[in-house]
Write a protein that holds these residues in place. Structure first.
Motif, PDB file in Angstrom:
ATOM      1  N   TYR A  70       0.810  -1.221   0.000  1.00 63.34           N
ATOM      2  CA  TYR A  70       0.000   0.000   0.000  1.00 63.34           C
ATOM      3  C   TYR A  70       0.844   1.273   0.000  1.00 63.34           C
ATOM      4  N   ALA A  71       0.258   2.314  -0.573  1.00 63.80           N
ATOM      5  CA  ALA A  71       0.708   3.689  -0.374  1.00 63.80           C
ATOM      6  C   ALA A  71      -0.403   4.316   0.473  1.00 63.80           C
ATOM      7  N   LEU A  72      -0.049   4.895   1.619  1.00 68.63           N
ATOM      8  CA  LEU A  72      -1.023   5.394   2.582  1.00 68.63           C
ATOM      9  C   LEU A  72      -0.863   6.897   2.752  1.00 68.63           C
ATOM     10  N   TYR A  73      -1.971   7.594   2.682  1.00 68.68           N
ATOM     11  CA  TYR A  73      -1.970   9.048   2.803  1.00 68.68           C
ATOM     12  C   TYR A  73      -2.831   9.467   3.980  1.00 68.68           C
ATOM     13  N   ILE A  74      -2.305  10.355   4.802  1.00 67.63           N
ATOM     14  CA  ILE A  74      -3.095  11.024   5.823  1.00 67.63           C
ATOM     15  C   ILE A  74      -3.236  12.456   5.307  1.00 67.63           C
ATOM     16  N   GLN A  83      -3.947  19.328  11.194  1.00 72.56           N
ATOM     17  CA  GLN A  83      -4.748  18.243  11.771  1.00 72.56           C
ATOM     18  C   GLN A  83      -5.135  17.199  10.720  1.00 72.56           C
ATOM     19  N   PRO A  84      -4.994  15.909  11.038  1.00 66.39           N
ATOM     20  CA  PRO A  84      -5.415  14.859  10.114  1.00 66.39           C
ATOM     21  C   PRO A  84      -6.929  14.812  10.007  1.00 66.39           C
ATOM     22  N   ARG A  85      -7.423  14.540   8.804  1.00 74.02           N
ATOM     23  CA  ARG A  85      -8.874  14.476   8.614  1.00 74.02           C
ATOM     24  C   ARG A  85      -9.286  13.306   7.735  1.00 74.02           C
ATOM     25  N   TYR A  86      -8.424  12.908   6.803  1.00 74.90           N
ATOM     26  CA  TYR A  86      -8.775  11.875   5.828  1.00 74.90           C
ATOM     27  C   TYR A  86      -7.665  10.828   5.733  1.00 74.90           C
ATOM     28  N   TYR A  87      -8.090   9.586   5.511  1.00 75.16           N
ATOM     29  CA  TYR A  87      -7.173   8.461   5.292  1.00 75.16           C
ATOM     30  C   TYR A  87      -7.433   7.960   3.887  1.00 75.16           C
ATOM     31  N   ARG A  88      -6.399   7.842   3.091  1.00 76.12           N
ATOM     32  CA  ARG A  88      -6.508   7.320   1.728  1.00 76.12           C
ATOM     33  C   ARG A  88      -5.469   6.222   1.550  1.00 76.12           C
ATOM     34  N   SER A  89      -5.889   5.091   1.020  1.00 71.79           N
ATOM     35  CA  SER A  89      -4.912   4.057   0.685  1.00 71.79           C
ATOM     36  C   SER A  89      -4.975   3.795  -0.810  1.00 71.79           C
ATOM     37  N   THR A  95      -6.031  -2.534  -7.419  1.00 74.35           N
ATOM     38  CA  THR A  95      -7.425  -2.582  -6.964  1.00 74.35           C
ATOM     39  C   THR A  95      -7.750  -1.314  -6.180  1.00 74.35           C
ATOM     40  N   PRO A  96      -9.043  -0.959  -6.084  1.00 72.12           N
ATOM     41  CA  PRO A  96      -9.411   0.275  -5.365  1.00 72.12           C
ATOM     42  C   PRO A  96      -8.966   0.236  -3.906  1.00 72.12           C
ATOM     43  N   GLY A  97      -8.584   1.388  -3.391  1.00 71.04           N
ATOM     44  CA  GLY A  97      -8.152   1.504  -2.003  1.00 71.04           C
ATOM     45  C   GLY A  97      -9.288   1.981  -1.119  1.00 71.04           C
ATOM     46  N   VAL A  98      -8.951   2.360   0.092  1.00 70.05           N
ATOM     47  CA  VAL A  98      -9.906   2.803   1.097  1.00 70.05           C
ATOM     48  C   VAL A  98      -9.826   4.317   1.224  1.00 70.05           C
ATOM     49  N   LYS A  99     -10.989   4.962   1.388  1.00 61.65           N
ATOM     50  CA  LYS A  99     -11.054   6.404   1.652  1.00 61.65           C
ATOM     51  C   LYS A  99     -11.923   6.599   2.881  1.00 61.65           C
ATOM     52  N   LEU A 100     -11.328   7.158   3.934  1.00 64.75           N
ATOM     53  CA  LEU A 100     -12.053   7.352   5.196  1.00 64.75           C
ATOM     54  C   LEU A 100     -11.944   8.791   5.671  1.00 64.75           C
ATOM     55  N   ASN A 101     -12.973   9.247   6.347  1.00 62.29           N
ATOM     56  CA  ASN A 101     -12.953  10.533   7.029  1.00 62.29           C
ATOM     57  C   ASN A 101     -12.779  10.260   8.512  1.00 62.29           C
TER      58      ASN A 101
END
Length: 166
Positions: A70-74, A83-89, A95-101
């Motif tokens: 994975y490549a992981l983005y905060i 301040q962190p707000r979103y998580y993107r993988s 394949t599609p990654g995860v996007k979280l608030n």
């Protein structure tokens, strides 16, 4: 009687998983001081990702980490870029990654970023003097999970560090 056993079994599994994740975070932290880098960990600044568009529409890339898969983005909050707000993988297999608030984030929680997606928990350890070999830890709703070692970690210089030196 069987439903009571199932109930206690589920609680035990969840408690055991939480304890194992906590133990993993403690063991990953180590006890000795020293340099925040490890021989297999590259540490740098998010300025290396100058043309990356993954966090477009947010406050920008606060932190970035790579594991073997994975490549992981905060991504930061547009109203407060420290301040962190979103998580993107981004999955390296295409394949599609995860996007979280982030719904609740405590910048004083210590040495990791934590995001929840229902019953899934994503913990991204932050390299420090105490955490020389940070990991991505993912807990699944059934109590199982996995860990992957972080090989590269980049942090935005404007970020408010969640690590307290007090």
């Amino acid at each position: 009687m069987r439903s009571i056993q199932s109930f206690f079994s589920a609680i035990f599994k969840q408690s055991l998983t939480s304890a194992l994740i906590g133990l993993s975070l403690i063991l990953g932290a180590g006890v000795s001081g020293g340099n925040a880098s490890s021989e297999n960990l590259t540490i740098g600044s998010t300025s290396e990702l100058v043309n990356d568009k993954t966090c477009d529409g947010t406050g920008g890339i606060l932190a970035y980490a790579e594991t073997k898969d994975y490549a992981l983005y905060i991504c930061s909050d547009p109203k407060d870029i420290s301040q962190p707000r979103y998580y993107r993988s981004v999955n390296k297999n295409g394949t599609p990654g995860v996007k979280l608030n982030a719904r609740t984030y405590n910048p004083n929680q210590g040495s990791y970023f934590e995001f929840r997606n229902g019953d899934y928990v994503y913990l991204l350890q932050i390299p420090s003097e105490n955490i020389k070999n940070p990991q991505l830890v993912v807990e699944f709703p059934d109590g199982s999970g996995y860990e992957q070692k972080i090989s590269r970690f980049l942090m935005n210089g404007e970020a408010r560090s969640p690590i307290s030196n007090k």
